[in-house]
Design an enzyme around this catalytic site. Structure first.
Site, PDB file in Angstrom:
ATOM      1  N   THR A  58       4.413   4.069   1.527  1.00  0.00           N
ATOM      2  CA  THR A  58       5.260   4.823   2.440  1.00  0.00           C
ATOM      3  C   THR A  58       4.856   6.217   2.773  1.00  0.00           C
ATOM      4  OG1 THR A  58       7.219   3.626   1.920  1.00  0.00           O
ATOM      5  CG2 THR A  58       7.534   5.750   2.932  1.00  0.00           C
ATOM      6  N   GLU A  99      -3.815  10.196  -3.018  1.00  0.00           N
ATOM      7  CA  GLU A  99      -3.944   9.859  -4.436  1.00  0.00           C
ATOM      8  C   GLU A  99      -5.356  10.060  -4.937  1.00  0.00           C
ATOM      9  OE1 GLU A  99      -2.450   5.942  -4.608  1.00  0.00           O
ATOM     10  OE2 GLU A  99      -0.386   6.606  -4.827  1.00  0.00           O
ATOM     11  N   LYS A 117       6.197  13.072   3.191  1.00  0.00           N
ATOM     12  CA  LYS A 117       5.762  12.616   1.873  1.00  0.00           C
ATOM     13  C   LYS A 117       4.800  11.452   2.090  1.00  0.00           C
ATOM     14  CE  LYS A 117       6.454   9.582  -0.322  1.00  0.00           C
ATOM     15  NZ  LYS A 117       6.245   8.113  -0.629  1.00  0.00           N
TER      16      LYS A 117
END
Lengths: 417, 417
Positions: B193, B279, B182
């Site tokens: 993270t 993102e 992830k």
């Protein structure tokens, strides 16, 4: 400052004996009428000092000006906006040399006394055919004009010109010190570059001038960051012509130190003006690191915080996100201990000992919503401090820097590529 | 790879003997029903290896898992999304310990065999009151389920779960290797993270496993960058339980090397998946530096290019702006000579010897307009190479990361701040 100074009109032309001029060549766009070629000239020889970009890719005018400064003193600066003359190979060196030579001939000085500075798009040859016909007008226009014309001619994506001048007593004489700066954050759409020109009519020997210039740059232009990129053209030049009629100051003497303080103050003000006018900037943030084990540790922490895209994005949002600040402190490679770190917004603790402080979040948000605020980071490990001036990073900045294809299209019309 | 592998279903639960489970606790938002607490467990003891963030500010679960791994082998991983348990002081350590202990008790194993991993917002205490009641369901749900539940439970701002599993012949046995990851770019709105969990039923002694894990991470997760920030929680864990029934491989033996190749391939694929899902990312760019004097020089150049906000903004705009690339090469601090640098877009020269190449700009624009492309930077100074995987930086990224005030509001409702 610990002595009185008086703000006076203008900038790089405010000191006695300095003449300025600026003309319009249409360097970036032949149809635009804006000033884009500027000249600063002292009517008597000067001492000079300067610092240049640390980028290994140096624009041709940077290489030329460095050489001229190493070999002797500068007296004249010719500067253009619209094209950086960077990544232009031997042709670029040839063009920069020609600019120095053609201006020197008209001013009847040596070519080595002329510094050349360029800012604008990278990788395209200079449109010399549009510049050369303007030298006569440029030189003919020289006059005691306080320098606003130069400040206007060198800007690129800046929203306004930036200049400042002061006068103060140095020993028994009143001297003037002024300058202008351009750069909307070290950068500009790869129209990279921070240029700063400073002149004074104080009599400062070269060894003193070089020393105080390096110190002032370290405390000003080396402490600002908009986007972390270092340009190929960054240049700071200081010329001193002694026209105030004083006896030259002595290196490390009290008048040299006093002049250094005034120069440092002027450069800090000009550096802050660059950040405030950064590309699509909405916040001016002062980051003060305190209590580091060493100066270098303090500097690493300040730079990590000021360069973090995540921290800068949170500033853009007016979010007092101390977690992201601490996170950047952590990866700065400085020696820090998380459990000792305090983070304050305008004196209000947001984080104490690495943990959320009691200050109500609404109060911190009120601070972060302001257009200017100060973040203190106390490492509580030693006595070293470091202060930096930074800005937010906005969606509009990215949008602004997505493409500069238009410049290439113009260059093709010009037959340059 | 130089030996055949077969893609199989699932990820971290695909290897024999590994059981997975995931439940919904509402860690970030009590009203949301998404999975946010996951468990990976081997029904026999494992060997294990891992790497953790280099950030000096380490989340409590990172500190705990590092200690557990140093003292012995891991067999179980409990992971949550929604809260990073970072910058949470002694309370955070206490909470992470409790998570390991409570899970270990129910599985009837030692607490030291459990790794704890958290990802989410920084600086807020864990809402343990919502987590603790779910342990029984979590453990009861364990089963041979190929691991997609875990891949789903650990994501934060990722747009989808990311997992991959393969099988291949290792000596005379067919072994399985699978994992999930992830991280929408090392970051996530300070929900920093990157977490990666990998399992295998091959029998790999700890010394071999640690060696190949470090090598694989160096070639994969250490070569991706979305925004240049390093999280407080980054963790990669690899568990090997030997359930394939083979004799353990020998360190530096041919089977160890072969396993290392498969692990490296898997990690590179997972790392690329992280960049592609970064993102608000619209471009996947491979930057390949060739002909550097040293490996370190090549790496410095690749990192400078991949981290430059200006270069990334130009990628976002589909602009083949080689000037900005060269400019980043210049400030990388690597030993380069501008006049030797070539820059190619998908093999098309944009810059040769530091100067604009002949390739028509339209052709270069066609390359830069693609969602994925490769930039080669030839330094022509030596033989060292380095490859990195990067993305553009979009206005939407900044917008997305402007504020995470909503999390604080929820934390206040929870009575945590």
């Amino acid at each position: 400052m610990d002595f009185p100074v008086t703000r006076i009109k203008g900038g790089v032309g405010a000191a006695r004996g300095f003449l300025t001029s600026a003309v319009s060549c249409g360097i970036k766009n032949p149809d635009a009428k804006r000033l884009d070629l500027a000249l600063i000239h002292s009517d008597v020889p000067c001492t000079s000092a300067g610092t240049f970009t640390t980028n290994r890719v140096k624009a041709a005018p940077v290489k030329l000006s460095q050489t001229h400064l190493r070999r002797g003193d500068l007296r004249t600066i010719v500067a253009n906006s619209g094209n950086a003359n960077a990544c232009t190979g031997m042709q670029g060196i040839h063009d920069a040399r020609a600019m120095a030579k053609d201006v020197a001939k008209r001013l009847e000085i040596r070519r080595g006394e002329v510094a050349v500075c360029s800012t604008g798009v990278i990788g395209l040859p200079m449109p010399m055919a549009r510049i050369e016909p303007k030298y006569d007008d440029l030189v003919a226009g020289l006059g005691p004009k306080n320098g606003t014309d130069v400040a206007n001619a060198i800007i690129t994506s800046d929203t306004h010109h930036k200049e400042l001048a002061i006068s103060f007593e140095l020993g028994e004489h009143r001297v003037r010190l002024g300058g202008c700066v351009k750069g909307a954050g070290m950068i500009c759409p790869s129209m990279a570059t921070m240029l700063c020109f400073i002149t004074t009519d104080a009599a400062i020997p070269r060894d003193c001038l070089q020393k105080v210039t390096l110190e002032a740059v370290e405390d000003s232009f080396n402490r600002i960051t908009i986007d972390g990129d270092t340009s190929t053209n960054d240049t700071v030049l200081v010329l001193a012509n002694g026209a105030a009629g004083m006896k030259p100051v002595r290196k490390n003497g009290p008048r040299c130190r006093q002049f250094g303080k005034a120069l440092r103050w002027l450069m800090i003000e000009l550096a802050k003006a660059v950040v405030r006018d950064g590309e699509r900037v909405t916040k001016f943030v002062t980051v003060e690191v305190k209590g580091a084990r060493t100066y270098l540790d303090a500097k690493k922490v300040a730079e990590a915080v000021c360069k973090s895209a995540l921290v800068k994005a949170s500033w853009n949002g007016g979010d007092p996100n101390w977690g992201r600040v601490l996170h950047a402190v952590g990866y700065s490679r400085a020696r820090i201990r998380e459990e000792l770190v305090d983070i304050l917004y305008e004196g209000l603790p947001a984080c104490v000992g690495g943990l959320q402080a009691d200050t109500p979040m609404d109060k911190l948000r009120d601070v972060a919503a302001k257009p200017e605020f100060r973040i203190e980071i106390h490492l509580n490990q030693g006595k070293a401090d470091y202060e930096m001036y930074s800005s937010d990073l906005s969606p509009e900045y990215i949008d602004f820097n997505r493409s500069e294809y238009a410049y290439w299209k113009q260059a093709r019309k010009d037959g340059l590529v």
